[in-house]
Motif scaffolding. Structure first.
Motif, mmCIF file in Angstrom:
data_model
loop_
_atom_site.group_PDB
_atom_site.id
_atom_site.type_symbol
_atom_site.label_atom_id
_atom_site.label_comp_id
_atom_site.label_asym_id
_atom_site.label_seq_id
_atom_site.Cartn_x
_atom_site.Cartn_y
_atom_site.Cartn_z
ATOM 1 N N ALA A 110 3.897 -4.072 22.010
ATOM 2 C CA ALA A 110 3.778 -3.134 21.001
ATOM 3 C C ALA A 110 3.892 -1.611 21.415
ATOM 4 O O ALA A 110 3.262 -1.323 22.602
ATOM 5 C CB ALA A 110 2.418 -3.270 20.365
ATOM 6 N N VAL A 151 1.227 4.492 19.361
ATOM 7 C CA VAL A 151 0.881 4.918 17.688
ATOM 8 C C VAL A 151 1.884 6.172 17.591
ATOM 9 O O VAL A 151 2.155 6.706 18.486
ATOM 10 C CB VAL A 151 -0.237 5.019 17.261
ATOM 11 N N ALA A 181 0.097 -0.229 14.641
ATOM 12 C CA ALA A 181 1.435 -1.046 14.941
ATOM 13 C C ALA A 181 1.784 -2.068 14.145
ATOM 14 O O ALA A 181 1.095 -2.935 13.712
ATOM 15 C CB ALA A 181 1.137 -1.632 16.365
ATOM 16 N N SER A 187 5.259 1.916 13.876
ATOM 17 C CA SER A 187 3.933 2.063 13.832
ATOM 18 C C SER A 187 3.503 3.026 12.781
ATOM 19 O O SER A 187 4.666 3.976 12.548
ATOM 20 C CB SER A 187 3.376 2.546 15.332
ATOM 21 N N SER A 215 0.635 6.085 11.187
ATOM 22 C CA SER A 215 -0.731 7.040 11.623
ATOM 23 C C SER A 215 -1.162 7.678 10.531
ATOM 24 O O SER A 215 -0.405 8.184 9.808
ATOM 25 C CB SER A 215 -0.343 7.662 12.881
#
Length: 427
Positions: free
Chosen positions: A110, A113, A351, A357, A359
């Protein structure tokens, strides 16, 4: 290495032979048993040869031996369909993919972020250099109403009413370099280039005219260069927070507000105001040195990451400051010190898949009052700047990531909208 398939097959053949007494076995069954014994010997010989090659090479990675184990012998051909001496068909493995069960590679893990704040949360790995070009656009508008006079009765003004509307556009391109000295220490240098343009529309009433007047100005050039370092304070881990301490120094390499010419014929303060009081050329820097200690925290909580920071910016006082007005005249201002800034932010990153990803976060700064000559400047008030931020990140490959963030101002003094695009390159 145990030969599990061969031993199991041999036991099965013995049980079949024991079930038929001597003389009761048909010619077809005897032919099938003969074929089975032949295939068993060939399979055993292949396994022994592969084991010998594996021991001789010392390779521990999966080989053809891993594909052969647990697959059993080849299908039995019907009697009379295989000629004497013909090789048996090669066995087909049940799972021909030898990568099943291996840990995921670095490419499939992954991504980090999406960054939405100015300072990154994850440090640069040891020995790695990151070059991050970025461009940021900000737009803000404000309305000001100035009343100069006195009132005889409510709603009746005797004097001057100045209505002013300001539209401001700021575009900043920056080149940022980060280098990881070890897994806990990171150094950073940022070189910005700023282009600004302001449009002021004003209307003065009680002066014999109601016509609107527009005042346009702009400025461009190198901004204030910044240097910073960040250090990870603890180990952290799953369900354990990471704490990162930082320290940032901002220079005043950009053109400061005291170097530009102000639209005034004589003094710009007091009663002798003979111009708009606006700069004819916009500055690209703040005009003051500043330092900013900060503390950043990150809390992994699968599948999300929570993060935030606290910071305090101290602006150093500057003495013997002059302001330049038209006709080359200088106006002495004395000692000027901008207010210090206390800031905090927090957010959450998630993610979406291996490459993308998302935020969301909130950033707040409280700016203190400006002082001149040790006294608070008249008209200076503490300002509260609040911004709601959304960020998106997409990993193009192992060396490049595209980051986009959008900010919306939640207070009157905050820019209405900010848009930032960043693309870090890792070397």
């Amino acid at each position: 290495m145990p030969k599990i398939p061969a031993l199991s097959f041999a036991i099965g053949v013995s049980l079949v032979l024991a079930a038929f007494p001597a003389g009761a076995q048909s010619p077809d069954l005897m032919e099938q048993l003969k074929i089975m014994r032949q295939q068993l010997e060939e399979q055993r010989a292949r396994v022994d040869e592969l084991e010998r090659q594996l021991r001789a090479s010392g390779v521990a990675a999966p080989t053809q031996l891993d594909n052969l184990r647990g697959t059993g012998p080849a299908p039995i051909a019907a009697a009379g369909q295989q000629q004497d001496g013909a090789p048996a068909p090669s066995p087909q493995p049940i799972n021909p993919n030898p990568t099943v069960g291996r840990p995921p590679s670095a490419e499939s893990r992954a991504p980090q972020v999406a960054p939405i704040f100015e300072s990154p949360g994850v440090l640069t790995p040891r020995g790695k250099l990151v070059f991050e070009p970025s461009i940021q656009y900000g737009y803000s508008s404000s309305n000001r109403v100035a009343l100069i006079g006195y009132t005889v009765i409510p709603a009746l003004l005797i004097g001057l009413l100045d209505v002013r509307e300001v539209k401001r556009n700021t575009t900043t391109g920056a080149a940022t370099f980060r280098y990881g000295f070890d897994n806990r220490l990171e150094l950073e240098a940022k070189i910005p280039y700023t282009y600004r343009s302001d449009a002021t529309v004003s209307r003065e009433l009680f002066t014999g005219t109601a016509a609107e007047r527009a005042f346009n100005t702009s400025g461009k050039g190198i901004g204030d260069v910044e240097l910073a370092y960040r250090y990870q304070l603890n180990e952290g881990g799953v369900e354990k927070p990471y704490f990162i301490g930082g320290f940032r120094f901002k220079s005043r390499t950009g053109r400061d507000p005291f170097q530009v010419v102000t639209d005034c014929q004589t003094r710009c303060v007091g009663e002798n105001v003979t111009g708009t009081g606006l700069p004819l050329d916009l500055p690209t820097g703040s005009g003051f040195y500043s330092v900013q200690p900060s503390l950043t925290w990150l809390m992994p909580s699968d599948p999300a990451i929570f993060f935030g920071s606290f910071s305090y910016t101290h602006n150093f006082k500057r003495g013997n400051v002059y302001r330049t007005v038209q006709n080359g005249e200088k106006e002495f201002l004395g000692d000027v010190k901008p207010g210090d800034v206390f800031g905090f932010n927090f957010g959450m990153g998630l993610a979406l898949n291996e490459k993308a990803s998302f935020s969301i976060g909130y950033d707040h700064n409280s700016v203190g009052r400006t002082k001149q000559g040790g006294q608070v400047l008249p008209g200076s008030v503490r300002m509260q700047l609040g911004t709601l931020l959304l960020g998106y990140s997409y990993r193009l490959n192992n060396q490049r990531t595209l980051n986009v963030s959008v900010g919306a101002g939640l207070t009157r003094d905050t820019p209405d909208v900010t848009l930032m695009v960043r693309m870090p390159f890792s070397f």
